[in-house]
Structures are given as C-alpha cells and as structure tokens.
Design an enzyme around this catalytic site. Structure first.
Site, short mmCIF file in Angstrom:
data_model
loop_
_atom_site.label_atom_id
_atom_site.label_comp_id
_atom_site.label_asym_id
_atom_site.label_seq_id
_atom_site.Cartn_x
_atom_site.Cartn_y
_atom_site.Cartn_z
N ASP A 186 42.39 40.64 44.27
CA ASP A 186 42.04 39.49 42.47
C ASP A 186 42.76 38.20 42.60
OD1 ASP A 186 42.16 42.30 42.36
OD2 ASP A 186 43.69 42.91 40.72
N SER B 88 49.05 41.52 40.68
CA SER B 88 48.31 40.88 39.86
C SER B 88 48.70 40.30 38.13
CB SER B 88 46.78 40.93 38.99
OG SER B 88 46.15 41.23 40.08
N ASP C 189 48.93 43.80 35.37
CA ASP C 189 48.17 42.39 34.99
C ASP C 189 48.35 41.29 34.03
OD1 ASP C 189 47.86 43.99 37.35
OD2 ASP C 189 45.66 44.78 36.62
N GLU D 93 41.89 47.51 34.35
CA GLU D 93 42.79 46.96 35.35
C GLU D 93 42.38 45.74 35.23
OE1 GLU D 93 42.15 48.39 39.42
OE2 GLU D 93 44.16 48.70 39.69
#
Ligand code: FRU
Length: 477
Positions: A22, A85, A147, A200
């Site tokens: 990512d 992330s 995230d 996500e």
C-alpha cells in the site's frame, strides 16, 4: 538506474528492490511530495512491514530516502506484523505519521494505532504515548483494526480506520485535539454483507462540484468479487459524526487497484494513488509469482485526480504531469475506417506507451471491437468494447504465463456520439480509462519483451476512428 529485472515498470512508482504494497502517508510537505509505502526491505515477499520513503517534485521522478518506520517495539515488531498502513498530516511545521502497529500474540493478530513525528521529514521518532489508540471499541475484533487516515476539520483532527464487528467491515471515525489522545466518535459506514467482511485502507475526504460539497469514503473490501476499491458519495455531519451516502461506485474495475490513498497536492487537486496489485492475484505465501525471481514485487498505479461530477459520480483522471514523459508521438489524425479485420496501432515503443483514441459511434456499424495489447503471434491482453451490450471486458487469460481472469464493467454509451479511450501501457501493467474517466480497468500483465504489437480489431461491420495518438513514455529517476 535502480533495481534490475526485465519486468520492472518504466514509469510507475516502485521500490528500489524488495516487496511493496500500500501507498502510505502521501503528503505535500515543505515543497516536496512524500510517498511512503508498505515495504519489506529484506525480501520480495510480504512480511516484516516497514515504511519505505521517497520524495519527488512531480510525482513521477523520485529520490529514495532512508526507511521512515521500522519494526522496533513490542507492539510493532513481529515478522508477520510490523508497521502497517497509515497516513500523514502536517501540524505546526511538523510531519506526523499515524500507522497501525501489528503484532501476533498466540495465534492471533493484535492491532492498534500509533504515531510518529519528524521535523525534517526524513527522521521519525515514535511517540512515547504509543499506542495512541490501544484497542478498538468493545465488541470489535482486536486483530482487524487498522489503516488510520487522518485529516483536520475546524478544531479537531479526525481519523478513519477499519474495524470488524460480527464478521462485517466498518469504517470507524475517531477524533482528537492533539493527535495523541483519540476518542471513538462514530461508525462512518458499515457493510451489511454487500461490501464484505473487512474494509482495508478507508479514506474520507471532501470534494466540490457546481452544486456544493460532498464527502467521499473510499476503501478496499475483503470478500467482494469484482470490487477491489469502492467509493461512496454523500453528506457528512460533523456534529453527529454521521455520513449518509447516496452514490456507490467502483474506482477501478481491474484486478490490480487496491488500497488507494488520497491527498491534496500543491495546487489543491485531490490525488489518489493505489497499490497496483490485489491480494487475490499476488500469492505472497507462494514463491512462484512472476517478479519474485527479479527480486521485487509491487508498483503503484498512476496518480489520478478525483473529480466530482454534477451527478455525484466520480471521475479519476491521470495527472497532467504525465505529459512531461511523452517522447515520440505517432498519430493518425484523419478519419480511418476498419472493415472486418485488424489494424496495427502505430507506436514508437510497443511496450511502454500512452494511447488516446476517439471512435465515431454514429458512423460505425460494428457491434463490438477489440484492442489487442502487448501481443505477439500467440499472446495478447484483449479489451473488448461491446457497443451493443454496452460492456467493457478485459481478458488477460492469454496475456502471459501467469495472469488470468476477465474483468467486466458497463460502458456508458447512451446518447453519446463518440467513445473516447485513454490508456497507459508499462512494462508489466495496463491502465484503461474510458467513459470520461468514470470506467477504468487496471491490471498487471507480465508480458515478454517481444510482446510489442498492439492492434485494433473488428470481427463484423465497420469501425470509424476519428483520431488516434500514441506516445512512447520514458523517464529517468
Ligand atoms: C492492505 C493491507 C492493510 C494493512 C497492510 C499490511 O493491502 O492488508 O490493511 O495495513 O496491507 O501490509
């Protein structure tokens, strides 16, 4: 030149070597674009997540910097965990990173949200107060909590992150006055099954059109076929922390557009960048992926500007800066007609190029036509524009030794006199934009060097091409 390997991308962002997933912490800070990325510096497999770091003046030419975050603390140091992330924000001249610390206790993940900061934008210090969000609200899965994407609105900082409850995905909203003490505020949106079991990399941002301002929630759902990255458009109420959405769309219909993150660039554009892969197609638990033997895996999709149309759907337009890497141009300016057969698309370099074409729908009689990309005598990636059924299908079943599958979407041809196609081909990927940048398909194709021919092909009837241009694309780091 950095990195080695015939399949390495020529103009898409990649790490110098090793595994990348990512995009993280995208920000314009003190005169430079900073890109961070999920990174395994030791191997071309996922694992031991670090944050890689690079800076740029134009989002195309990069200078790599030292690693920004490395697993180092009990909360983020595990070979199957690490610094997951997250995102970046500037506050009083300082650069702050919010990231997920992920570790394993027993046989389960434990994830929480952490903060790190930097004054020079290069060296980062992890906060003493980590984890700044130690656990999700009660009733949520402690191992599926990650995230964080941070922004500021009036007096508060906000962050959205993913949570999982009753086996369903949610976007959770938190707020804070100081980036260190966070309160759970509300559930921004949730899956009732239609959007899968885990969201996500959620992101949340405002966009304006002639009718006013809307908010957009984007995320990558796990457990939903044919949707790698979704957007929801609606209205945000900061008093209640409620988001009501009325529009649902796919940012991209291809296999390889995952975990997009947005940021505002130096001229105020909202830019989205995604990982040009997807977990379904990158078997990181096996060693037979096509690029592993070259010592790398993963690249980013081209930066795209998100634009809110008056009907509240979104367009995703590749950034104008890409024009600066155009080299030789090949063009057919006069109208040309293809009658049952195929025509070679003129390209200075059949492997790395940009193409723009306009089809005259009113004067074409063909029910459908194909673009056969990166082909040799046996192999090709085939984009079928079905004008009668108003569908676009992109097949990579016969594109290389490894890739498979066909992606499908509608084509919005109603009341249109022309069909415009804009596409980018790089060493191992194809990005197709059409329907005025509302329908896009991105996919990886690990084609060989001799797959350097591209055709327009028509099975029945005539196809009228108004205009066709291609540019060879090259850049040096
Ligand atoms: C998305 C993702 C994130 C996680 C990261 C780990 O691709 O699974 O949810 O933070 O990758 O590398």
């Amino acid at each position: 030149e950095v990195g080695k390997g015939a399949m390495r991308q020529k103009y898409h962002f990649m790490a110098e070597e090793g595994w990348l997933n990512d995009p993280n912490g995208l920000i314009y800070f003190k005169g430079k674009y900073h890109f961070f990325y999920q990174y395994n510096p030791y191997d071309s497999y996922w694992g031991s997540m670090h944050w890689g770091h690079a800076i740029s003046d134009d989002m195309l030419h990069w200078e790599y910097l030292p690693l920004a975050l490395a697993p180092s603390e009990t909360y983020d140091n595990h070979p199957k965990g690490g610094c997951f992330s997250g995102s970046a924000i500037e506050h009083e001249g300082r650069l702050y990173l919010l990231y997920t610390a992920s570790t394993i206790y027993g046989d389960g993940f434990v994830q929480n949200q952490c903060m790190a900061y930097s004054d020079d934008g290069i060296h980062f210090v992890k906060s003493e107060k980590n984890p700044v969000i130690a656990a999700p609200p009660s009733g949520y899965d402690v191992g599926e909590f990650r995230d964080p994407k941070v922004w500021k609105h009036e007096d508060y900082f906000y962050l959205v992150c993913s949570g999982k409850k009753d086996e369903l995905g949610q976007a959770l909203l938190y707020r804070s006055k100081n980036l260190e003490d966070w309160d759970f505020f509300n559930v921004l949106a949730e899956s009732r099954g239609e959007f899968g079991y885990m969201w996500e990399c959620p992101d949340f941002f405002p966009l304006k059109n002639a009718n006013g301002e809307k908010y957009v929630l984007t995320f990558s759902p796990m457990g939903v076929k044919e949707r790698t990255s979704i957007y929801l458009v609606g209205d945000m109420n900061y008093e209640t922390g409620k988001f009501n959405y009325t529009t649902v769309g796919n940012i991209d219909w291809g296999f390889d557009y995952y975990a997009p993150q947005s940021f505002v660039d130096q001229s105020g554009r909202r830019i989205l960048i995604a990982w040009a892969n997807g977990w379904d197609w990158m078997p990181w638990w096996k060693d037979w992926g096509p690029t592993f033997k070259e010592g790398w895996c993963g690249s980013f999709n081209l930066p795209r500007e998100a634009i809110l149309d008056t009907d509240n759907t979104l367009k995703f337009v590749p950034i104008e800066e890409l024009r600066s890497i155009r080299k030789s141009v090949e063009a057919i300016h006069e109208k040309s007609i293809i009658e049952k057969g195929e025509r070679l698309i003129p390209t200075a370099n059949g492997n790395c190029f940009e193409l723009k074409m306009t089809i005259d729908l009113a004067n074409s009689t063909a029910d459908s036509f194909e673009l056969r990309l990166r082909s040799n005598d046996h192999l090709a990636t085939i984009a079928t524009f079905d004008l009668r059924k108003q569908m676009l299908r992109v097949s990579r079943d016969n594109s290389d030794d490894w890739s498979q599958g066909t992606t499908k979407s509608n084509l919005l041809l109603k009341d249109k006199a022309t069909l415009k196609i804009h596409l980018f081909v790089d060493q191992s990927s194809i990005e197709i934009f059409t329907d005025d940048y509302k329908t896009n398909h991105s996919l990886n194709v690990f084609a060989k060097e001799d797959q350097n021919k591209n055709y327009v092909s028509v099975a029945e009837g005539t196809l009228v091409i108004d205009q066709l241009e291609t540019w060879e694309l090259t850049k040096t780091m």
